[in-house]
Write a protein that holds these residues in place. Structure first.
Motif, short mmCIF file in Angstrom:
data_model
loop_
_atom_site.label_atom_id
_atom_site.label_comp_id
_atom_site.label_asym_id
_atom_site.label_seq_id
_atom_site.Cartn_x
_atom_site.Cartn_y
_atom_site.Cartn_z
N UNK A 29 0.82 -1.21 0.00
CA UNK A 29 0.00 0.00 0.00
C UNK A 29 0.86 1.26 0.00
N UNK A 30 0.21 2.41 -0.21
CA UNK A 30 0.93 3.65 -0.50
C UNK A 30 1.34 4.45 0.73
N UNK A 31 0.85 4.11 1.90
CA UNK A 31 1.14 4.89 3.11
C UNK A 31 2.46 4.42 3.73
N UNK A 32 3.56 4.91 3.19
CA UNK A 32 4.88 4.45 3.57
C UNK A 32 5.16 4.60 5.06
N UNK A 33 4.87 5.78 5.62
CA UNK A 33 5.23 6.04 7.02
C UNK A 33 4.35 5.24 7.98
N UNK A 34 3.10 5.03 7.59
CA UNK A 34 2.20 4.17 8.38
C UNK A 34 2.69 2.73 8.36
N UNK A 35 3.02 2.24 7.17
CA UNK A 35 3.47 0.86 7.04
C UNK A 35 4.79 0.63 7.77
N UNK A 36 5.66 1.64 7.76
CA UNK A 36 6.93 1.48 8.46
C UNK A 36 6.70 1.35 9.96
N UNK A 37 5.80 2.16 10.51
CA UNK A 37 5.50 2.04 11.94
C UNK A 37 4.98 0.65 12.28
N UNK A 38 4.09 0.14 11.44
CA UNK A 38 3.52 -1.19 11.69
C UNK A 38 4.60 -2.27 11.59
N UNK A 39 5.37 -2.22 10.51
CA UNK A 39 6.41 -3.22 10.31
C UNK A 39 7.47 -3.18 11.39
N UNK A 40 7.84 -1.98 11.79
CA UNK A 40 8.88 -1.83 12.81
C UNK A 40 8.38 -2.32 14.17
#
Length: 207
Positions: A29-40
């Protein structure tokens, strides 16, 4: 920095990763900063359950700096800021390492015993940099990178790391299984005479 990711969405995102059965997951998906928080946050959680070495591989230092400032939760921002300079940080019984797609930055991670590495988070930028920056980087990386397989930044980890999370918008990887979060909505765009307008435009006020 923008709005923070809600605790509920962060919890649901991490839980989805915990519950997913695939070893190698692609978050497209396109929400990079959201996805990074989740993945991290998933990596942090997993490191408390399965101690070992964890690698965060980001496309380049410019993107890492953006993630430090714009990740959608404070814990992730602070942790990455602390990790940036030494690129190695102990967390509980685990150790986190930071490197970039260029193999010249793998000096800390290439010698870790493979059986010690328990997970990795790979982050590709969603935007294309200006051509002059690309030319400079291509000149610098040509000698080291020219003979490597495509997407070696990824395959060099998926070959042996038991769990990887890859964040890459508008990309396709045959060996990865896609996972999308329902609380991340696609941006609604409308077009008038070839001009694209975002959500913040009020159509009622357009004559």
């Amino acid at each position: 920095m923008g709005s923070e990711l809600s605790k509920q969405d962060l919890y649901e995102g991490v839980k989805s990763l915990v519950d997913h059965t695939a070893n190698h997951i692609h978050l497209p998906q396109h929400k990079l900063f959201t996805l990074f928080s989740i993945g991290f946050q998933y990596l942090l959680f997993n490191s408390t359950k399965v101690p070992g070495a964890y690698i965060i591989r980001i496309e380049d230092s410019l993107l890492a700096d953006k993630l430090c400032k714009k990740a959608k939760d404070q814990t992730t921002r602070k942790f990455l800021q602390s990790l940036m300079l030494p690129r190695k940080l102990k967390y509980g019984k685990s150790i986190f390492y930071l490197d970039y797609f260029h193999i010249g930055t793998w000096n800390l991670t290439k010698d870790i015993p493979r059986d010690k590495i328990k997970g990795a988070l790979i982050v590709k930028n969603t935007t294309t940099r200006p051509m002059n920056e690309q030319v400079i980087e291509e000149e610098e990386t040509d000698v080291l990178m020219q003979n490597l397989p495509k997407d070696y930044f990824l395959s060099s980890l998926t070959d042996f790391v038991p769990r990887t999370i890859t964040i890459a918008f508008d990309e396709s990887f045959d060996e990865l299984e896609k996972l999308e979060f329902p609380f991340i909505k696609k941006d609604v765009e409308k077009t008038i005479s070839g001009v694209t307008l975002g959500n913040d435009v009020s159509w009622d006020k357009i004559d």
